[in-house]
Design a protein around this motif. Structure first.
Motif, PDB file in Angstrom:
ATOM      1  N   GLY A 263       0.795  -1.218   0.000  1.00  0.00           N
ATOM      2  CA  GLY A 263       0.000   0.000   0.000  1.00  0.00           C
ATOM      3  C   GLY A 263       0.826   1.264   0.000  1.00  0.00           C
ATOM      4  N   VAL A 264       2.158   1.116  -0.025  1.00  0.00           N
ATOM      5  CA  VAL A 264       3.054   2.264   0.030  1.00  0.00           C
ATOM      6  C   VAL A 264       3.951   2.350  -1.196  1.00  0.00           C
ATOM      7  CG1 VAL A 264       4.919   3.357   1.344  1.00  0.00           C
ATOM      8  CG2 VAL A 264       3.066   2.188   2.555  1.00  0.00           C
ATOM      9  N   LEU A 265       4.506   1.202  -1.604  1.00  0.00           N
ATOM     10  CA  LEU A 265       5.458   1.193  -2.714  1.00  0.00           C
ATOM     11  C   LEU A 265       4.745   1.330  -4.054  1.00  0.00           C
ATOM     12  CD1 LEU A 265       7.814  -1.727  -1.587  1.00  0.00           C
ATOM     13  CD2 LEU A 265       8.250   0.731  -1.431  1.00  0.00           C
ATOM     14  N   MET A 294       1.485   3.748  -9.946  1.00  0.00           N
ATOM     15  CA  MET A 294       0.517   2.778  -9.431  1.00  0.00           C
ATOM     16  C   MET A 294       1.099   2.037  -8.236  1.00  0.00           C
ATOM     17  SD  MET A 294      -1.399  -0.381 -11.405  1.00  0.00           S
ATOM     18  CE  MET A 294      -2.568   0.663 -12.271  1.00  0.00           C
ATOM     19  N   LEU A 295       0.275   1.883  -7.189  1.00  0.00           N
ATOM     20  CA  LEU A 295       0.703   1.130  -6.020  1.00  0.00           C
ATOM     21  C   LEU A 295       0.757  -0.361  -6.313  1.00  0.00           C
ATOM     22  CD1 LEU A 295      -1.409   2.930  -3.260  1.00  0.00           C
ATOM     23  CD2 LEU A 295       1.064   3.088  -3.578  1.00  0.00           C
ATOM     24  N   LEU A 296       1.627  -1.043  -5.588  1.00  0.00           N
ATOM     25  CA  LEU A 296       1.769  -2.482  -5.796  1.00  0.00           C
ATOM     26  C   LEU A 296       0.454  -3.215  -5.573  1.00  0.00           C
ATOM     27  CD1 LEU A 296       4.793  -1.821  -5.834  1.00  0.00           C
ATOM     28  CD2 LEU A 296       5.185  -3.821  -4.389  1.00  0.00           C
ATOM     29  N   LYS A 297      -0.315  -2.818  -4.564  1.00  0.00           N
ATOM     30  CA  LYS A 297      -1.561  -3.529  -4.271  1.00  0.00           C
ATOM     31  C   LYS A 297      -2.556  -3.412  -5.423  1.00  0.00           C
ATOM     32  CE  LYS A 297      -3.902   0.177  -1.699  1.00  0.00           C
ATOM     33  NZ  LYS A 297      -4.510   0.554  -0.399  1.00  0.00           N
ATOM     34  N   GLU A 298      -2.500  -2.301  -6.178  1.00  0.00           N
ATOM     35  CA  GLU A 298      -3.377  -2.127  -7.334  1.00  0.00           C
ATOM     36  C   GLU A 298      -2.860  -2.908  -8.538  1.00  0.00           C
ATOM     37  OE1 GLU A 298      -3.010   2.049  -7.640  1.00  0.00           O
ATOM     38  OE2 GLU A 298      -4.513   2.501  -6.109  1.00  0.00           O
ATOM     39  N   ALA A 299      -1.537  -3.035  -8.623  1.00  0.00           N
ATOM     40  CA  ALA A 299      -0.927  -3.663  -9.795  1.00  0.00           C
ATOM     41  C   ALA A 299      -0.861  -5.176  -9.693  1.00  0.00           C
ATOM     42  CB  ALA A 299       0.482  -3.110  -9.992  1.00  0.00           C
ATOM     43  N   MET A 300      -0.891  -5.710  -8.489  1.00  0.00           N
ATOM     44  CA  MET A 300      -0.651  -7.150  -8.310  1.00  0.00           C
ATOM     45  C   MET A 300      -1.567  -8.048  -9.144  1.00  0.00           C
ATOM     46  SD  MET A 300       0.311  -7.079  -4.245  1.00  0.00           S
ATOM     47  CE  MET A 300       0.174  -8.830  -3.936  1.00  0.00           C
ATOM     48  N   ALA A 331      10.146  -7.412  -3.740  1.00  0.00           N
ATOM     49  CA  ALA A 331       9.959  -6.125  -3.073  1.00  0.00           C
ATOM     50  C   ALA A 331       9.227  -6.280  -1.740  1.00  0.00           C
ATOM     51  CB  ALA A 331       9.185  -5.173  -3.982  1.00  0.00           C
ATOM     52  N   LEU A 332       8.247  -7.188  -1.716  1.00  0.00           N
ATOM     53  CA  LEU A 332       7.449  -7.372  -0.497  1.00  0.00           C
ATOM     54  C   LEU A 332       8.190  -8.166   0.573  1.00  0.00           C
ATOM     55  CD1 LEU A 332       3.930  -8.144  -2.011  1.00  0.00           C
ATOM     56  CD2 LEU A 332       4.794  -5.977  -1.123  1.00  0.00           C
ATOM     57  N   SER A 333       9.202  -8.918   0.181  1.00  0.00           N
ATOM     58  CA  SER A 333       9.931  -9.750   1.139  1.00  0.00           C
ATOM     59  C   SER A 333      11.153  -9.052   1.734  1.00  0.00           C
ATOM     60  CB  SER A 333      10.378 -11.061   0.465  1.00  0.00           C
ATOM     61  OG  SER A 333      11.285 -10.796  -0.597  1.00  0.00           O
ATOM     62  N   ARG A 334      11.448  -7.833   1.270  1.00  0.00           N
ATOM     63  CA  ARG A 334      12.617  -7.123   1.803  1.00  0.00           C
ATOM     64  C   ARG A 334      12.386  -6.714   3.262  1.00  0.00           C
ATOM     65  NH1 ARG A 334      13.277  -3.267  -3.487  1.00  0.00           N
ATOM     66  NH2 ARG A 334      14.054  -4.848  -4.907  1.00  0.00           N
TER      67      ARG A 334
END
Length: 334
Positions: A263-265, A294-300, A331-334
Motif C-alpha cells: 500500500g506504500v510502494l 501505481m501502487l503495488l496492491k493495485e498492480a498485483m 519487493a514485499l519480502s525485503r
C-alpha cells in the motif's frame, strides 16, 4: 490560493516567559512546549497530512495556520505574507475568503437542518439567502445527502453528520481546507467511505488540504505528503513511499513498522530497468502497460494475470522498466 503555506522555525509554548528563547522554553518548568522548531511548506493543491499520536503538536500546528493560535517564535506565512502582519479584520477576511475547517466533532447546530448547517459559512460571509441555500444544496447532493436536506443532526448517523460538515466547507468553496481529525470519530467502514469521497472531490477540484490524523493507514491512503510529528518535533516530511524506504531516524521507521508495503510502494520504485520484451513496442495493443505511480496492491492482480513482464512507464509515457510477479514478491519480502 496558489501560494504555498509556509512555516519557518515555528515554536509554540503554553506558559513560560514571553519572548523567551528556544533554550529557555525547553528548560522552563512553567512552559509546555507543544511545537518545537518546525519548518515546512504545504504546496498548493496537495493533500498534506500531519500525522502523530496524541500530544505530538499536530492540532496546535493546524491552528497556527489559520491564526487561532499565535506562535511563540517563528513565522507562519499565508498567501506570501507573514500571518503576524495581518490585522484582525484582515485575518477574519482571510478565514472567510480562503480557509474552511472541518472538525472531528462535526460542529453542527442541532436546531438547524442539514441544509441550514451546510449554508452556515455562507451566511456568516453575507451571501444572500437564496444563493447560499442553492450552493449548500449542491454541496449536500455532491456528498450524497440530496435526500436529507431537511433532517436535523440528531436524525443523521455519524457518517452523515460528517458529510454535512464537509458539505459546509465545499459550499463555501475556499481554496484551503483544514481538517482536524475529521474522520477519526467514525467507524472503520464509514471512515474509508469518507476517505474515498475526499479523494474523489480532490480529483474533481484540487484544493490545498491540511489533514490532521493519528492514523498512519489513513495518512498513507490520502496524503500526497506526510509530516510525521512526535513530542512537538517534525521527524520527517515526504511521500509515504520515501518515509517507508528512507526513514530519517529510527522513530520514523518505527511508525512504518506495521505498514503493508503493497500500500506504500509504487511500481516506479521496484521496476527493473529492462524492457518487458526484446522487441518492445509501446504501440502494441496487446501489451500491458502500467503507470510508475501505481501502487503495488493495485498492480498485483494485473501483473499476476499477464503472460510475462509488464511495462512500466513514467508520466511522459517513456519506458522506465518492467515488473513481473517475482519483482513484486522480492519487493514485499525485503
Amino acid at each position: 490560493m496558489n501560494e504555498p503555506i509556509r512555516l519557518r522555525q515555528v515554536w509554540k509554548s503554553f506558559g513560560g516567559r514571553p519572548g523567551a528563547s528556544p533554550a529557555e522554553l525547553l528548560q522552563s518548568s512553567d512552559a509546555r512546549v507543544a511545537v518545537q522548531d518546525v519548518s515546512l511548506e504545504v504546496r498548493a493543491g496537495e493533500i498534506f497530512v500531519v500525522m502523530g499520536l496524541s500530544g505530538s503538536g499536530k492540532s496546535t500546528l493546524l491552528r497556527m495556520i489559520n491564526g487561532l493560535i499565535i506562535p511563540s517564535l517563528g513565522i507562519v506565512e499565508i498567501e506570501g505574507r507573514p500571518l503576524h502582519q495581518f490585522n484582525r479584520g484582515e485575518l477574519r477576511a482571510l478565514r472567510r475568503r480562503s480557509m474552511s475547517m472541518v472538525f472531528q466533532s462535526f460542529a453542527l447546530f442541532p436546531q438547524r437542518s442539514a441544509l441550514e448547517n451546510a449554508a452556515f459559512g455562507l451566511e456568516v460571509a453575507g451571501v444572500p439567502h437564496r444563493q447560499r441555500l442553492a450552493r449548500a444544496q449542491q454541496a449536500l447532493e455532491r456528498v450524497g445527502l440530496g435526500g436529507d436536506l431537511h433532517r436535523k443532526p440528531d436524525q443523521l448517523s455519524g457518517g452523515m453528520r460528517q458529510r454535512v460538515g464537509l458539505a459546509r466547507a465545499l459550499a463555501f468553496d475556499s481554496p484551503v481546507l483544514l481538517m482536524d481529525e475529521a474522520f477519526s470519530a467514525l467507524d472503520p467502514l464509514i471512515r474509508a467511505d469518507m476517505q474515498d469521497l475526499l479523494l474523489d472531490l480532490q480529483r474533481e477540484h484540487r484544493r490545498t488540504i491540511v489533514f490532521i490524523s493519528h492514523d498512519l493507514d489513513e495518512a498513507v491512503r490520502i496524503g500526497d505528503r506526510i509530516a510525521l510529528m512526535q513530542d512537538g518535533r517534525l521527524l520527517q516530511c515526504d511521500t509515504a513511499e520515501t518515509l517507508f524506504r528512507a526513514p530519517a531516524e529510527p522513530a520514523v521507521a518505527e511508525f512504518f513498522r506495521g505498514v503493508d508495503p503493497a500500500g506504500v510502494l509504487t511500481l516506479g520504485a521496484i521496476a527493473e530497468p529492462s524492457p518487458p520484451t526484446d522487441g518492445w513496442d509501446p504501440k502494441d495493443p496487446d501489451l500491458t502497460v502500467l503507470s510508475s505511480a501505481m501502487l503495488l496492491k493495485e498492480a498485483m492482480p494485473i501483473v499476476t494475470a499477464a503472460n510475462g513482464p509488464v511495462a512500466v512507464v513514467g508520466n511522459d509515457h517513456h519506458l522506465i522498466g518492467s515488473v513481473s510477479p517475482n519483482t513484486i514478491l522480492r519487493a514485499l519480502s525485503r
